[in-house]
Enzyme design. Structure first.
Site, PDB file in Angstrom:
ATOM      1  N   SER A 188      -6.057  -0.239  -7.334  1.00 14.80           N
ATOM      2  CA  SER A 188      -5.935  -0.445  -5.887  1.00 14.80           C
ATOM      3  C   SER A 188      -7.318  -0.424  -5.228  1.00 14.80           C
ATOM      4  O   SER A 188      -8.141  -1.300  -5.470  1.00 14.80           O
ATOM      5  CB  SER A 188      -4.990   0.610  -5.296  1.00 14.80           C
ATOM      6  OG  SER A 188      -4.703   0.322  -3.956  1.00 14.80           O
ATOM      7  N   LEU A 189      -7.606   0.588  -4.402  1.00 12.72           N
ATOM      8  CA  LEU A 189      -8.929   0.742  -3.794  1.00 12.72           C
ATOM      9  C   LEU A 189     -10.041   0.649  -4.840  1.00 12.72           C
ATOM     10  O   LEU A 189     -11.122   0.106  -4.578  1.00 12.72           O
ATOM     11  CB  LEU A 189      -8.989   2.109  -3.092  1.00 12.72           C
ATOM     12  CG  LEU A 189     -10.368   2.730  -2.857  1.00 12.72           C
ATOM     13  CD1 LEU A 189     -11.098   1.984  -1.765  1.00 12.72           C
ATOM     14  CD2 LEU A 189     -10.259   4.202  -2.549  1.00 12.72           C
ATOM     15  N   ARG A 221     -10.561  -1.953   5.422  1.00 16.02           N
ATOM     16  CA  ARG A 221      -9.270  -1.909   4.723  1.00 16.02           C
ATOM     17  C   ARG A 221      -8.508  -0.628   5.075  1.00 16.02           C
ATOM     18  O   ARG A 221      -7.312  -0.660   5.377  1.00 16.02           O
ATOM     19  CB  ARG A 221      -9.522  -1.990   3.213  1.00 16.02           C
ATOM     20  CG  ARG A 221      -8.289  -1.951   2.316  1.00 16.02           C
ATOM     21  CD  ARG A 221      -8.763  -2.005   0.856  1.00 16.02           C
ATOM     22  NE  ARG A 221      -7.675  -2.146  -0.105  1.00 16.02           N
ATOM     23  CZ  ARG A 221      -7.073  -1.123  -0.715  1.00 16.02           C
ATOM     24  NH1 ARG A 221      -7.424   0.108  -0.435  1.00 16.02           N
ATOM     25  NH2 ARG A 221      -6.112  -1.352  -1.604  1.00 16.02           N
ATOM     26  N   GLN A 265      -3.820  -8.477  -2.834  1.00 12.25           N
ATOM     27  CA  GLN A 265      -3.554  -7.143  -3.388  1.00 12.25           C
ATOM     28  C   GLN A 265      -2.845  -6.196  -2.408  1.00 12.25           C
ATOM     29  O   GLN A 265      -2.025  -5.370  -2.804  1.00 12.25           O
ATOM     30  CB  GLN A 265      -4.886  -6.521  -3.845  1.00 12.25           C
ATOM     31  CG  GLN A 265      -4.742  -5.266  -4.679  1.00 12.25           C
ATOM     32  CD  GLN A 265      -5.783  -4.222  -4.320  1.00 12.25           C
ATOM     33  OE1 GLN A 265      -5.779  -3.677  -3.231  1.00 12.25           O
ATOM     34  NE2 GLN A 265      -6.671  -3.956  -5.263  1.00 12.25           N
ATOM     35  N   HIS A 291       0.951  -1.705  -0.685  1.00 10.00           N
ATOM     36  CA  HIS A 291       1.316  -2.730  -1.670  1.00 10.00           C
ATOM     37  C   HIS A 291       2.764  -3.214  -1.493  1.00 10.00           C
ATOM     38  O   HIS A 291       3.503  -3.370  -2.455  1.00 10.00           O
ATOM     39  CB  HIS A 291       1.075  -2.220  -3.099  1.00 10.00           C
ATOM     40  CG  HIS A 291      -0.355  -1.833  -3.333  1.00 10.00           C
ATOM     41  ND1 HIS A 291      -1.367  -2.764  -3.419  1.00 10.00           N
ATOM     42  CD2 HIS A 291      -0.951  -0.625  -3.457  1.00 10.00           C
ATOM     43  CE1 HIS A 291      -2.519  -2.133  -3.582  1.00 10.00           C
ATOM     44  NE2 HIS A 291      -2.302  -0.844  -3.602  1.00 10.00           N
ATOM     45  N   GLN A 339      -7.105   5.798  -4.177  1.00  9.84           N
ATOM     46  CA  GLN A 339      -6.833   6.859  -3.198  1.00  9.84           C
ATOM     47  C   GLN A 339      -5.990   7.956  -3.834  1.00  9.84           C
ATOM     48  O   GLN A 339      -5.096   7.685  -4.626  1.00  9.84           O
ATOM     49  CB  GLN A 339      -6.074   6.234  -2.017  1.00  9.84           C
ATOM     50  CG  GLN A 339      -6.011   7.082  -0.785  1.00  9.84           C
ATOM     51  CD  GLN A 339      -5.560   6.284   0.425  1.00  9.84           C
ATOM     52  OE1 GLN A 339      -5.677   5.062   0.453  1.00  9.84           O
ATOM     53  NE2 GLN A 339      -5.045   6.946   1.427  1.00  9.84           N
TER      54      GLN A 339
END
Length: 291
Positions: A88-89, A113, A244, A195, A9
């Site tokens: 991440s994503l 998500r 995660q 996170h 992102q």
């Protein structure tokens, strides 16, 4: 050995994916399939929308995912990774590109998500901050000794760590970081504490969706954010994807491990070039390229 890396992102930009849509029948078909799955024309926002429209929760994560995955799929035979990773994503993009997850299931999970993370952000005032020029150990110690919830969230490269947590705790930690010698400790314009333990409600929602989804063994190992190590077992991949959301992104450690395991060329697939810059900071000898 060839490593392919996928951004997260923040990499979105107006016009993203338009060239793919206009120049590839496969890309056009996949974008239209995505519009149908999501129930709105995300392509209109990706190609013509404003920066603010692209920042909408329901748009941002699916948009970055779609740009990355469709770009990888249009590379056809030239997409031959020895290993993949995503920030991440981007881990979802990497998994779909490497055959561990279908395009449709990957998009549905990314959409779930994004919405779950947005809901979690609204529960308690929270934020993230970038800390530059301070040793990871010092950042970790300050987070551990600050009142409230504040934790290391993204190990981006040596000397660049993002922290995440309750707004007041993050601000207090930033003050302590500056006193400890950080070049900068800057609160970021984000919607919440990604996170971190504050994402627990989102983790539960995503876990339920992931448990119902079929995962396959990818064509190559994926270096996951949670472990910073090569993973190929579908059950382990699922478990790490769930963890995660509340655990730090170990990007520095992932790239270091990939280099140790033989990666010499890192190709970034998706919008922007942030990961190429981070890879060079982590290992100046690594070759980087745009996909």
């Amino acid at each position: 050995m060839k490593a392919y890396v996928f951004p997260g992102q923040g990499a979105q930009f107006t016009g993203m994916g338009k060239d793919l849509y206009e120049n590839s029948d496969l890309a056009k078909e996949l974008f239209e399939r995505a519009n149908a799955i999501l129930g709105f024309r995300i392509t209109d926002i990706m190609f013509e929308g404003s920066a603010d429209e692209l920042k909408e929760t329901k748009v941002t994560q699916p948009a970055v995912f779609l740009h990355s995955v469709i770009k990888a799929k249009t590379l056809n035979e030239s997409f031959a990774p020895d290993m993949v990773a995503g920030h991440s994503l981007g881990e979802f993009s990497a998994l779909v590109a490497a055959g561990g997850l279908s395009f449709e299931d990957g998009l549905r999970l990314v959409s779930t998500r994004a919405m779950a993370m947005q809901k979690a952000c609204e529960i308690k005032p929270s934020t993230m901050a970038a800390v530059l020029g301070l040793d990871d150990k010092i950042v970790e110690e300050i987070c551990a000794t600050t009142d409230g919830i504040v934790v290391p969230a993204n190990y981006n490269c040596p000397g660049q760590l993002v922290i995440s947590g309750e707004t007041v705790a993050v601000e207090m930690a930033c003050q302590a970081m500056r006193v400890a010698g950080a070049k900068r400790a800057l609160v970021l314009p984000v919607g919440g504490a990604f996170h971190s333990p504050l994402m627990e409600p989102a983790r539960e929602e995503l876990a339920a969706a992931i448990e119902k989804t079929t995962f396959s063994k990818p064509i190559c190992p994926i270096y996951q954010n949670v472990t910073a190590s090569a993973v190929s077992d579908p059950d382990e991949i699922k478990k790490n994807l769930i963890i995660q959301l509340t655990a730090p992104v170990k990007w520095t450690q992932s790239v270091q491990q990939m280099v140790k395991d033989g990666a010499t060329l890192f190709t970034e697939i998706g919008p922007g070039n942030v990961l190429q810059g981070l890879v060079k900071k982590i290992d100046p000898t690594a070759e980087v390229a745009a996909g």
